[in-house]
Design a protein around this motif. Structure first.
Motif, PDB file in Angstrom:
ATOM      1  N   ILE A   1       0.882  -1.286  -0.128  1.00 58.58           N
ATOM      2  CA  ILE A   1       0.080   0.175  -0.012  1.00 58.58           C
ATOM      3  C   ILE A   1       0.986   1.295  -0.009  1.00 58.58           C
ATOM      4  O   ILE A   1       1.750   1.367   0.831  1.00 58.58           O
ATOM      5  CB  ILE A   1      -0.872  -0.012   1.158  1.00 58.58           C
ATOM      6  CG1 ILE A   1      -2.003  -1.015   1.288  1.00 58.58           C
ATOM      7  CG2 ILE A   1      -1.792   1.395   1.226  1.00 58.58           C
ATOM      8  CD1 ILE A   1      -2.822  -1.414   2.558  1.00 58.58           C
ATOM      9  N   ALA A   2       0.875   1.993  -1.071  1.00 59.67           N
ATOM     10  CA  ALA A   2       1.339   3.311  -0.976  1.00 59.67           C
ATOM     11  C   ALA A   2       0.543   4.599  -0.593  1.00 59.67           C
ATOM     12  O   ALA A   2      -0.025   5.180  -1.638  1.00 59.67           O
ATOM     13  CB  ALA A   2       1.912   3.415  -2.477  1.00 59.67           C
TER      14      ALA A   2
ATOM     15  N   ALA B   1      -7.807  -0.489   3.192  1.00 57.82           N
ATOM     16  CA  ALA B   1      -7.255  -1.363   1.956  1.00 57.82           C
ATOM     17  C   ALA B   1      -6.372  -2.303   2.567  1.00 57.82           C
ATOM     18  O   ALA B   1      -6.205  -3.428   1.742  1.00 57.82           O
ATOM     19  CB  ALA B   1      -6.136  -0.200   1.462  1.00 57.82           C
ATOM     20  N   ALA B   2      -5.878  -2.431   3.754  1.00 59.46           N
ATOM     21  CA  ALA B   2      -4.987  -3.538   4.317  1.00 59.46           C
ATOM     22  C   ALA B   2      -5.931  -4.753   4.588  1.00 59.46           C
ATOM     23  O   ALA B   2      -5.694  -5.945   4.206  1.00 59.46           O
ATOM     24  CB  ALA B   2      -4.306  -3.051   5.293  1.00 59.46           C
TER      25      ALA B   2
ATOM     26  N   LEU C   1      -5.773  -8.542   3.064  1.00 53.14           N
ATOM     27  CA  LEU C   1      -5.519  -9.646   3.796  1.00 53.14           C
ATOM     28  C   LEU C   1      -6.699 -10.700   3.534  1.00 53.14           C
ATOM     29  O   LEU C   1      -6.405 -11.696   3.852  1.00 53.14           O
ATOM     30  CB  LEU C   1      -5.479  -9.096   5.159  1.00 53.14           C
ATOM     31  CG  LEU C   1      -4.407  -8.664   5.576  1.00 53.14           C
ATOM     32  CD1 LEU C   1      -4.564  -7.818   7.191  1.00 53.14           C
ATOM     33  CD2 LEU C   1      -2.998  -9.631   5.789  1.00 53.14           C
ATOM     34  N   SER C   2      -7.501 -10.136   3.080  1.00 58.62           N
ATOM     35  CA  SER C   2      -8.859 -11.124   2.920  1.00 58.62           C
ATOM     36  C   SER C   2      -8.887 -11.831   1.646  1.00 58.62           C
ATOM     37  O   SER C   2      -8.035 -11.556   0.685  1.00 58.62           O
ATOM     38  CB  SER C   2     -10.292 -10.066   2.951  1.00 58.62           C
ATOM     39  OG  SER C   2     -10.324  -9.497   1.648  1.00 58.62           O
ATOM     40  N   GLU C   3      -9.762 -12.926   1.519  1.00 61.33           N
ATOM     41  CA  GLU C   3     -10.338 -13.514   0.187  1.00 61.33           C
ATOM     42  C   GLU C   3     -10.650 -12.740  -0.830  1.00 61.33           C
ATOM     43  O   GLU C   3     -10.616 -13.226  -2.025  1.00 61.33           O
ATOM     44  CB  GLU C   3     -10.814 -14.759   0.512  1.00 61.33           C
ATOM     45  CG  GLU C   3     -10.411 -15.850   1.688  1.00 61.33           C
ATOM     46  CD  GLU C   3      -9.294 -16.402   1.462  1.00 61.33           C
ATOM     47  OE1 GLU C   3      -9.217 -16.965  -0.106  1.00 61.33           O
ATOM     48  OE2 GLU C   3      -8.356 -16.570   1.913  1.00 61.33           O
ATOM     49  N   LYS C   4     -11.031 -11.750  -0.570  1.00 61.13           N
ATOM     50  CA  LYS C   4     -11.433 -10.582  -1.785  1.00 61.13           C
ATOM     51  C   LYS C   4     -10.401 -10.107  -2.498  1.00 61.13           C
ATOM     52  O   LYS C   4     -10.909  -9.861  -3.688  1.00 61.13           O
ATOM     53  CB  LYS C   4     -12.412  -9.614  -1.132  1.00 61.13           C
ATOM     54  CG  LYS C   4     -13.511  -9.914  -0.279  1.00 61.13           C
ATOM     55  CD  LYS C   4     -14.347  -8.671   0.349  1.00 61.13           C
ATOM     56  CE  LYS C   4     -15.569  -9.291   0.935  1.00 61.13           C
ATOM     57  NZ  LYS C   4     -16.429  -8.056   1.405  1.00 61.13           N
TER      58      LYS C   4
ATOM     59  N   VAL D   1      -0.493  -0.505  -4.414  1.00 62.44           N
ATOM     60  CA  VAL D   1      -1.924  -0.037  -4.372  1.00 62.44           C
ATOM     61  C   VAL D   1      -1.745   1.086  -3.985  1.00 62.44           C
ATOM     62  O   VAL D   1      -1.501   1.672  -2.719  1.00 62.44           O
ATOM     63  CB  VAL D   1      -2.955  -0.820  -3.630  1.00 62.44           C
ATOM     64  CG1 VAL D   1      -4.251  -0.280  -3.533  1.00 62.44           C
ATOM     65  CG2 VAL D   1      -3.054  -2.369  -4.058  1.00 62.44           C
ATOM     66  N   GLY D   2      -2.074   2.439  -4.504  1.00 71.25           N
ATOM     67  CA  GLY D   2      -1.903   3.706  -4.217  1.00 71.25           C
ATOM     68  C   GLY D   2      -3.343   4.150  -3.393  1.00 71.25           C
ATOM     69  O   GLY D   2      -4.357   4.082  -4.233  1.00 71.25           O
ATOM     70  N   VAL D   3      -3.194   4.718  -2.302  1.00 75.64           N
ATOM     71  CA  VAL D   3      -4.251   4.969  -1.522  1.00 75.64           C
ATOM     72  C   VAL D   3      -3.920   6.361  -0.989  1.00 75.64           C
ATOM     73  O   VAL D   3      -3.373   6.777  -0.085  1.00 75.64           O
ATOM     74  CB  VAL D   3      -4.698   4.185  -0.399  1.00 75.64           C
ATOM     75  CG1 VAL D   3      -5.998   4.563   0.440  1.00 75.64           C
ATOM     76  CG2 VAL D   3      -4.815   2.600  -0.565  1.00 75.64           C
ATOM     77  N   ASP D   4      -4.240   7.485  -1.949  1.00 80.04           N
ATOM     78  CA  ASP D   4      -3.615   8.646  -1.850  1.00 80.04           C
ATOM     79  C   ASP D   4      -4.429   9.868  -2.375  1.00 80.04           C
ATOM     80  O   ASP D   4      -3.814  10.686  -2.683  1.00 80.04           O
ATOM     81  CB  ASP D   4      -2.329   8.573  -2.629  1.00 80.04           C
ATOM     82  CG  ASP D   4      -2.402   8.236  -4.483  1.00 80.04           C
ATOM     83  OD1 ASP D   4      -3.826   8.432  -4.586  1.00 80.04           O
ATOM     84  OD2 ASP D   4      -1.784   7.612  -4.862  1.00 80.04           O
ATOM     85  N   GLY D   5      -5.727   9.653  -2.156  1.00 83.72           N
ATOM     86  CA  GLY D   5      -6.461  10.839  -2.413  1.00 83.72           C
ATOM     87  C   GLY D   5      -6.426  11.262  -4.031  1.00 83.72           C
ATOM     88  O   GLY D   5      -6.856  12.448  -4.254  1.00 83.72           O
ATOM     89  N   GLY D   6      -5.837  10.402  -4.735  1.00 82.63           N
ATOM     90  CA  GLY D   6      -5.894  10.734  -6.334  1.00 82.63           C
ATOM     91  C   GLY D   6      -4.497  11.375  -6.769  1.00 82.63           C
ATOM     92  O   GLY D   6      -4.199  11.513  -7.718  1.00 82.63           O
TER      93      GLY D   6
END
Length: 230
Positions: free
Chosen positions: A160-161, A201-202, A206-209, A218-223
């Motif tokens: 996660i970034a 996001a984490a 971690l999940s099966e999804k 994965v950018g989680v950064d407000g765009g």
């Protein structure tokens, strides 16, 4: 019930992840302090910079692993010593490598474990005053992709970034509403991130999804890493 190990996690994003995961999994936090940790989460006193993870009493199988320790040493390059670079590399990257080495047997026993690491948006988008932390987090991204390739399909590895997130680590940058508004306005979504934004996001990784995801940043950064809205 799955076993999830977090290195760090006694505050901030890590604690939010632990709280959410503890509703469905057996969560272990290995960290220096145990204040704030709910009673339903097992805590083991552990200093990642000094201690040997293989000496801890951990479950035989680990289904999930999250590495939370990090740094935010934002200074002009000319003011950063080589020792500062080494310190950032040690806590962000070398301690991570050492830890993953130590828990490989438990990870490989899982049906398909999921590993989650943290980088920064500053690896993808060059930002002033980020030379040291971007170098250390960039090492994590390269390591994660190579590790994911080597151990697929035994376990998955994703990163996660985030951009700037309102956590204790970012306290000096966000210690009043004016600073939060100013930093938030730099992002297309006009706010800084929250612990829950990153934790969600984490939890997904971690999940099966997310079972068909590995080797991803994965950018989680407000765009801010992909959009120019100014």
């Amino acid at each position: 019930m799955k076993n999830i190990l977090l290195i760090g996690g006694s505050y901030g994003i890590g604690l939010e992840i632990a709280k959410q995961m503890s509703e469905t999994s057996h969560v272990i936090i290995a960290s220096r302090t145990e204040q704030n940790i709910p009673s339903n989460i097992k805590h083991i006193t552990f200093d990642v910079s000094k201690d040997d993870i293989s000496k801890l009493e951990l479950p035989d199988t680990l289904d999930g692993f999250v590495y939370c320790p990090g740094s935010m040493n934002l200074k002009p390059f000319k003011m950063l010593s080589t020792e500062a670079f080494q310190k950032d590399m040690d806590i962000n990257f070398m301690a991570l490598v050492k830890t993953v080495h130590g828990i490989l047997p438990q990870l490989k026993k899982a049906e398909q474990a999921s590993l989650v690491f943290f980088s920064t948006v500053a690896v993808k988008v060059g930002m002033p005053f980020h030379t040291s932390v971007a170098a250390a987090k960039g090492a994590i991204e390269g390591f994660a992709k190579a590790l994911a390739a080597e151990y697929a399909p035994s376990f998955r590895v994703n990163v996660i970034a985030p951009s700037l997130t309102d956590t204790p680590l970012a306290g000096k940058l966000l210690n009043n509403d004016e600073k939060k508004d100013k930093m938030g306005d730099r992002h297309p979504l006009k706010r800084v991130g929250t612990e829950t934004d990153i934790a969600n996001a984490a939890i997904f990784l971690l999940s099966e999804k997310s079972s068909w995801m590995t080797g991803q940043v994965v950018g989680v950064d407000g765009g801010i890493s992909t959009l120019n809205s100014n």
